[in-house]
Write an enzyme that holds these catalytic residues in place. Structure first.
Site, PDB file in Angstrom:
ATOM      1  CG  ASP A  96      -2.195  -1.469   1.571  1.00 26.15           C
ATOM      2  OD1 ASP A  96      -1.701  -1.958   0.768  1.00 26.15           O
ATOM      3  OD2 ASP A  96      -2.151  -2.007   2.476  1.00 26.15           O
ATOM      4  CD  GLU A 143      -8.779  -3.146  -0.930  1.00 32.96           C
ATOM      5  OE1 GLU A 143      -9.293  -3.661   0.553  1.00 32.96           O
ATOM      6  OE2 GLU A 143      -8.243  -3.912  -1.001  1.00 32.96           O
TER       7      GLU A 143
HETATM    8  O1  FUB Z   1      -3.038  -3.312   3.517  1.00 32.99           O
HETATM    9  C1  FUB Z   1      -4.031  -4.252   3.892  1.00 32.99           C
HETATM   10  C2  FUB Z   1      -5.322  -3.726   2.920  1.00 32.99           C
HETATM   11  O2  FUB Z   1      -5.234  -4.186   2.219  1.00 32.99           O
HETATM   12  C3  FUB Z   1      -5.401  -2.184   2.636  1.00 32.99           C
HETATM   13  O3  FUB Z   1      -5.715  -1.327   3.431  1.00 32.99           O
HETATM   14  C4  FUB Z   1      -6.306  -2.818   1.130  1.00 32.99           C
HETATM   15  O4  FUB Z   1      -6.343  -1.777   0.462  1.00 32.99           O
HETATM   16  C5  FUB Z   1      -5.705  -3.482   1.064  1.00 32.99           C
HETATM   17  O5  FUB Z   1      -4.140  -3.419   0.227  1.00 32.99           O
END
Ligand code: FUB
Length: 318
Positions: free
Chosen positions: A15, A222
């Protein structure tokens, strides 16, 4: 350079939020590790406990330099578990790290931690942002100095537990043909510690100009990211279970944003998550995949590739 390359082979980082402060490129990733929590659709296996900051002299050739730990879960007074994605913004020489973390009731909230250096360490506030929920904050500073936070994520990210900003008695995921769940945006207060307004739902329009429906493979899941190019607002995001990174373009930080294209096709691993950043006159896409861990979805490695724009403002990333 249109081929992505790894930035930090010696540990797992995901991320990546890339920002330029004082002419220097910094990356704020999540820190993956082998916690032993079994994999499930709720994302419990992403059981991260701290953040590191990285600096990067040359995205074309160099490796990222680890500036060390900048925030740990045990230093956050309201912490439950799972320190997921974060991002950093600067205002008047202070740095504000906005992160997501489950509280002691296992509900994701957004928190703020501050520092007088981009390399941290960051000191967390005593409480999460009032009225915050869900995951994946992106903190965007517009040309007029206003700061906005974009957020939201489905499944383990808990966005389906809310209608508007109100918790639902039971989670609701829209069905095929119904309008998809959309991310949220809120302007931040002048001290960058709270929402200055109730979060608004932003709308992503499909190619025909209709709000995206739940069965559209390009609908939001997301990993919100906002950047500006030639006066237009580019909102990019992950489509989650269809494993794409997409982008949509609008005329206001609140949208609506009309779908424009795919930034990244599926990579090895389940999640896709990214940032887009201009550095020394060139544009870069930072993201992650699971090739170095042999496909373990919870052990991700950050990468960078150069991107460009055509004369219509469409992003060329392949
Ligand atoms: O890294 C944990 C979670 O996985 C993130 O918050 C999401 O976007 C996904 O990448």
């Amino acid at each position: 350079m249109k081929t992505a390359r790894y930035l930090f082979p010696s540990d797992y980082m995901a991320d990546p939020s890339a920002r330029v402060f004082n002419g220097r490129l910094y990356i704020y990733p999540s820190h993956d590790w082998e916690s032993g929590v079994p994999e499930n659709d709720n994302g419990d296996h992403f059981n991260m406990r701290d953040y590191h900051c990285f600096s990067l002299e040359d995205p074309e050739t160099g490796l990222a330099h680890d500036e060390g730990v900048i925030l740990s879960v045990e230093d956050i007074p309201w912490a439950g578990r799972q320190l997921w994605d974060n991002d950093v913004v600067e205002k008047d020489g202070r740095y504000y790290l906005i992160f997501c973390l489950k509280d002691r009731h296992d509900i994701f909230r957004l928190g703020v931690a501050t520092s007088d250096r981009p390399e941290g360490p960051f000191r967390p506030e005593a409480e999460p942002i009032k009225g915050s929920y869900s995951i994946d904050p992106c903190v965007f500073k517009d040309d007029d100095g206003q700061i906005y936070v974009y957020f939201g994520g489905l499944w383990g990210g808990q966005l389906q537990n809310y209608e508007g900003n109100t918790p639902l008695p039971r989670p609701y995921l829209p069905e095929n043909g119904e309008t998809a769940l959309h991310p949220r945006v809120a302007r931040m207060t002048d001290d960058v510690l709270q929402f200055a307004e109730a979060p608004r739902q932003i709308v992503i329009l499909d190619e025909e100009g209709r709000p995206m429906t739940a069965d559209n493979p390009h609908r939001f899941f997301e990993a919100s990211w906002m950047h500006k190019y030639k006066g237009k607002y580019y909102f990019s995001y992950s489509t989650g279970d269809t494993h794409l990174l997409c982008y949509a373009v609008g005329d206001s930080p609140y949208g609506p944003f009309r779908w424009r294209g795919v930034l990244l096709e599926p990579v090895v691993g389940w999640t896709t998550h990214h940032s887009i950043c201009e550095y020394r006159g060139r544009w870069y896409l930072f993201h992650h995949d699971c090739v170095p861990s042999g496909g373990k979805t919870w052990l991700r490695s950050m990468k960078v590739k150069e991107i460009s724009y055509d004369e219509k403002g469409d992003i060329q990333s392949e």
